[in-house]
Design a protein around this motif. Structure first.
Motif, short mmCIF file in Angstrom:
data_model
loop_
_atom_site.label_atom_id
_atom_site.label_comp_id
_atom_site.label_asym_id
_atom_site.label_seq_id
_atom_site.Cartn_x
_atom_site.Cartn_y
_atom_site.Cartn_z
N LEU A 188 0.87 -1.18 0.00
CA LEU A 188 0.00 0.00 0.00
C LEU A 188 0.90 1.22 0.00
O LEU A 188 1.54 1.54 1.01
CB LEU A 188 -0.91 0.01 1.23
CG LEU A 188 -1.59 -1.31 1.61
CD1 LEU A 188 -2.52 -1.08 2.81
CD2 LEU A 188 -2.34 -1.90 0.45
N ASP A 189 0.98 1.89 -1.14
CA ASP A 189 1.84 3.06 -1.26
C ASP A 189 1.14 4.29 -0.70
O ASP A 189 -0.03 4.54 -0.97
CB ASP A 189 2.19 3.32 -2.72
CG ASP A 189 3.32 2.44 -3.23
OD1 ASP A 189 4.04 1.88 -2.39
OD2 ASP A 189 3.47 2.30 -4.46
N GLY A 190 1.87 5.06 0.08
CA GLY A 190 1.37 6.31 0.60
C GLY A 190 2.46 7.35 0.55
O GLY A 190 3.64 7.04 0.39
N ARG A 191 2.08 8.62 0.67
CA ARG A 191 3.09 9.67 0.63
C ARG A 191 3.93 9.69 1.88
O ARG A 191 5.09 10.10 1.84
CB ARG A 191 2.40 11.02 0.44
CG ARG A 191 1.79 11.21 -0.93
CD ARG A 191 1.33 12.64 -1.12
NE ARG A 191 0.86 12.88 -2.48
CZ ARG A 191 0.54 14.08 -2.94
NH1 ARG A 191 0.64 15.13 -2.16
NH2 ARG A 191 0.11 14.23 -4.17
N GLU A 192 3.37 9.28 3.00
CA GLU A 192 4.08 9.39 4.27
C GLU A 192 4.68 8.07 4.73
O GLU A 192 5.65 8.05 5.47
CB GLU A 192 3.13 9.91 5.35
CG GLU A 192 2.57 11.28 5.04
CD GLU A 192 1.34 11.60 5.87
OE1 GLU A 192 0.84 10.69 6.54
OE2 GLU A 192 0.89 12.75 5.85
N SER A 193 4.09 6.96 4.32
CA SER A 193 4.60 5.65 4.72
C SER A 193 4.07 4.60 3.75
O SER A 193 3.11 4.85 3.02
CB SER A 193 4.18 5.31 6.15
OG SER A 193 2.77 5.21 6.25
N THR A 194 4.70 3.44 3.75
CA THR A 194 4.32 2.33 2.89
C THR A 194 3.98 1.13 3.76
O THR A 194 4.72 0.81 4.70
CB THR A 194 5.48 1.97 1.93
OG1 THR A 194 5.75 3.10 1.10
CG2 THR A 194 5.13 0.78 1.07
N VAL A 195 2.87 0.46 3.44
CA VAL A 195 2.44 -0.71 4.19
C VAL A 195 2.74 -1.96 3.37
O VAL A 195 2.35 -2.04 2.21
CB VAL A 195 0.93 -0.66 4.51
CG1 VAL A 195 0.53 -1.85 5.38
CG2 VAL A 195 0.58 0.65 5.20
N VAL A 196 3.44 -2.92 3.96
CA VAL A 196 3.75 -4.18 3.29
C VAL A 196 2.87 -5.27 3.88
O VAL A 196 2.86 -5.48 5.10
CB VAL A 196 5.24 -4.54 3.44
CG1 VAL A 196 5.52 -5.94 2.89
CG2 VAL A 196 6.11 -3.52 2.71
N VAL A 197 2.12 -5.96 3.01
CA VAL A 197 1.25 -7.07 3.42
C VAL A 197 1.86 -8.35 2.85
O VAL A 197 1.76 -8.61 1.65
CB VAL A 197 -0.19 -6.89 2.89
CG1 VAL A 197 -1.11 -7.96 3.46
CG2 VAL A 197 -0.72 -5.49 3.21
N PRO A 198 2.52 -9.17 3.68
CA PRO A 198 3.16 -10.39 3.17
C PRO A 198 2.15 -11.45 2.77
O PRO A 198 0.96 -11.35 3.09
CB PRO A 198 3.99 -10.86 4.39
CG PRO A 198 4.02 -9.71 5.33
CD PRO A 198 2.76 -8.96 5.11
N PRO A 199 2.60 -12.48 2.07
CA PRO A 199 1.71 -13.61 1.81
C PRO A 199 1.20 -14.20 3.13
O PRO A 199 1.87 -14.10 4.16
CB PRO A 199 2.62 -14.61 1.08
CG PRO A 199 3.73 -13.77 0.51
CD PRO A 199 3.93 -12.65 1.47
#
Length: 691
Positions: free
Chosen positions: A660-671
């Protein structure tokens, strides 16, 4: 540079896309500003809209603060003069203690006790390291002075002479001291001599004077003296900074700032200037408050582990029953601070932490950081050393076309080159393998920090949810949770600026304490209640609206002969009830209880004025999928769906692997992880939800 994100109804969002600022909403406007080492974060709540901003931190932090407020107001379409409240968290005290550039401080203490700061306690920083050294005292020996006086726990035996203090003032003046700390023996109980010394020095010297009975009226001479010295050490910097900030705010029509304290509550700028040491952990405390405000109702868990990963370090804390855990036994850069503060454990693992190979050939990460200039290699500012951020780029968690902070274009090739060199040094096969190693080592460092605030204190982390925030936290959170066997991760909507958001949600809070040692069974209930009454008057004196304050009381108790205490709540002091609560608390914390007598040690009082937690409309809609890219999970390359987080509608379900790309932070959702978007925009990740 300013990074701006506006959460607003769709019609406003369409105007933003067209380049127009949305109209301001009716209602009060409240701005929170948190200063970090790289960025200054802003959260502006106006009506039902929440606007966030990031601007570069400046050498004079007050300049960046005002620039951030103006940037957020411009996006929100409001005049700064319409702001009703301004709350601020800063790093002035922390930086002074960490970098050793506080005021030239003098110390006045009882004759014969000049070296208490040097002697400290018998514990060593590294038990088996023969070369280990303690940090240098904040006050060198040449600026430590003594005065002929003596108090015992039973009373004053020798009174101080004004003439001696005036002569001492001349000696202090000759050292060019910029502040003075006064800590006399047993002044926590009998303060007459110390009060007189402080009064005379304030008459004679044109510098701030910190007295231990005003800073920390508790026993343990070393901790009381060290805390008072720290207060004197940071007071000139805090006083000057808040003075400049207040002046700049007033020039722009912004209200006087209220300041986040280390205890997780806010106070007036004047109170912070008088009690500067209470701001020593201002920024991290704001983040924990923000996590508690946004995530406590997001999942069904025994509590929250807050995980704030920034550019230089990561802060970990615990929230139970909706409230942050606090401690009075903490230190910053090896200097004890005895005032109440949010219990935060910090490790040197952040996005800018440098990866390196030690003499034994092992891969290490941190604590040294590349900072903001030149920063990680991928910043393209001349940095060549491999960092955690570079590893995240090589692993595909940060896209090569991402603009970190809104307008910082990445140099993915430079990140790959830095990791290639690290791979050669570490004997790894490729840049990707080196990046995977950096990611895992950084996570291991942070896992140990989480275990320190959970397992080592009698809490099972599996019963908690992990709240991830900071610029890098959501990228590492799911992997960290898996290592800890934690099943849920909460990523608040304003995760990149959650400390600034926490400033909007923080209550006003003031604390006071006084040592009152006696066997609990023999305690004079009337005397204890009288002491609590004095503490109540002390905390209410700092409250803006005493009628709105909620008062709570507590006591530090211990088994006779112990050297540590357990804090328990007190309701209309009843020795038997306090003893029962102590036995229960001791068993929860340490796994056992004793039949030994219980000793009452310190009385505590707090005054809290609650403020409503801000709520903002969130009704994003549209196609949030922006494409896909290759990312590495568990050593395998996976095609990974990429989303624009700002377009994720409430109720959206996510299936890992995803980013999940964001301007302030990025969220990684693993398998094997799933995600769901809550009505307020918070993303909740759950492990093993799918078969």
């Amino acid at each position: 540079m300013a990074v701006l994100v506006h959460y607003a109804p769709m019609s406003d969002r369409e105007r933003i896309d067209a380049g127009d600022a949305p109209p301001s909403s009716a209602g009060e406007a409240h701005v929170g500003v948190d200063v970090g080492g790289t960025f200054t974060d802003v959260a502006l709540h106006a009506g039902d809209a929440l606007v966030t901003a990031k601007v570069p931190s400046t050498a004079d932090q007050s300049v960046g603060v005002v620039e951030g407020i103006e940037a957020a107001c411009e996006r929100a379409g409001i005049d700064p003069r319409t702001i009703d409240a301004f709350t601020h968290a800063m790093t002035v005290s922390t930086n002074a203690l960490l970098e050793g550039d506080g005021a030239r401080t003098a110390l006045v203490t009882t004759e014969g006790f000049r070296d208490v700061l040097e002697l400290g306690r018998q514990d060593r920083p590294a038990l088996y390291d023969l070369d280990a050294e303690k940090p240098a005292p904040l006050v060198p020996r040449r600026r430590r002075f003594t005065v002929a006086e003596r108090a015992t726990p039973d009373g004053i035996e020798a009174r101080v002479a004004d003439a001696d203090v005036r002569a001492l003032a001349d000696d202090i003046r000759a050292t060019d001291a910029e502040s003075v700390a006064v800590s006399l023996l047993h002044a926590y109980r009998h303060l007459e001599n110390e009060r007189r010394v402080a009064a005379v020095l304030r008459e004679e010297l044109d510098v701030p004077v910190s007295a231990s009975h005003e800073v920390l009226a508790e026993f343990r001479e070393y901790e009381r003296t060290a805390t008072t010295a720290a207060d004197a050490y940071v007071t000139p910097a805090i006083d000057a900074y808040l003075g400049r900030l207040t002046e700049r705010a007033v020039e722009r029509g912004v209200p006087n700032p209220r300041v986040m304290q280390s205890n997780g509550g806010i106070a007036s700028a004047s109170s912070a200037r008088e009690h500067a040491v209470t701001t020593a952990l201002s920024g991290p405390a704001a983040g924990v408050v923000g996590a508690a405000a946004t995530a406590s109702d997001a999942v069904d868990a025994a509590g929250l582990v807050t995980f704030d990963m920034g550019g230089t370090s990561s802060d970990v804390s615990l929230v139970r029953d909706g409230d942050a855990e606090r401690t009075t036994d903490a230190d910053i850069a090896g200097h004890p601070i005895g005032t109440p503060m949010v219990d935060v454990t910090t490790v040197g693992a952040g996005g800018g932490s440098v990866a390196w190979v030690d003499d034994g050939g092992a891969l290490r990460v941190g604590p040294r950081s590349a900072g903001a200039d030149p920063g990680p290699a991928c910043y393209g500012h001349g940095g060549t050393e491999p960092t955690v951020t570079d590893a995240n780029v090589v692993l595909g968690y940060i896209g090569a076309d991402a603009a970190l902070g809104g307008d910082l274009d990445l140099d993915a090739a430079a990140a790959c080159d830095a990791l290639e060199r690290l791979a050669d040094d570490a004997g790894l096969g490729s840049a990707r393998e080196a990046a995977r190693g950096v990611y895992r080592v950084a996570n291991a460092n942070m896992t140990r920090a989480v275990r320190r605030v959970t397992v080592e204190r009698g809490h099972d982390p599996r019963a908690f949810a992990l709240v991830a925030f900071g610029g890098a936290g959501p990228m590492h959170a799911a992997a960290l949770a898996a290592d800890l066997d934690v099943d849920a991760v909460v990523v608040p909507r304003a995760s990149g600026v959650l400390s600034a958001y926490g400033l909007l949600a923080a209550d006003e809070r003031h604390d006071a304490a006084r040592t009152h040692r006696t066997a609990l069974a023999d305690a004079d209930a009337d005397a204890v209640r009288a002491a609590y009454a004095e503490l109540r008057e002390s905390v209410l004196a700092d409250v803006d609206d005493p009628e709105a304050a909620r008062l709570t009381y507590a006591a530090d108790c211990r088994y006779a002969g112990q050297s540590f205490e357990q804090t328990v709540s007190v309701h209309d002091f009843d020795p038997e009830a306090v003893a029962r609560r102590f036995h229960d608390a001791h068993e929860r914390a340490h796994g056992y209880r004793l039949d030994d007598p219980v000793e009452l040690v310190t009385l505590r009082a707090s005054a809290t004025v609650e403020r409503p937690t801000p709520t903002a409309a969130y009704d994003a809609a549209g196609d949030a999928v922006t494409g896909s890219r290759e990312a590495v999970f568990d050593g395998a390359v996976r095609e990974t769906t990429v989303y624009d987080r700002e377009r994720l509608a409430p109720g959206t379900s996510l299936a890992g692997p995803a980013v999940l790309d964001g301007r302030e932070s990025t969220v990684v959702v693993p398998p094997a992880w799933d995600g769901a978007v809550r009505p307020d925009g918070t993303v909740v990740l759950e492990r093993g939800a799918r078969e």
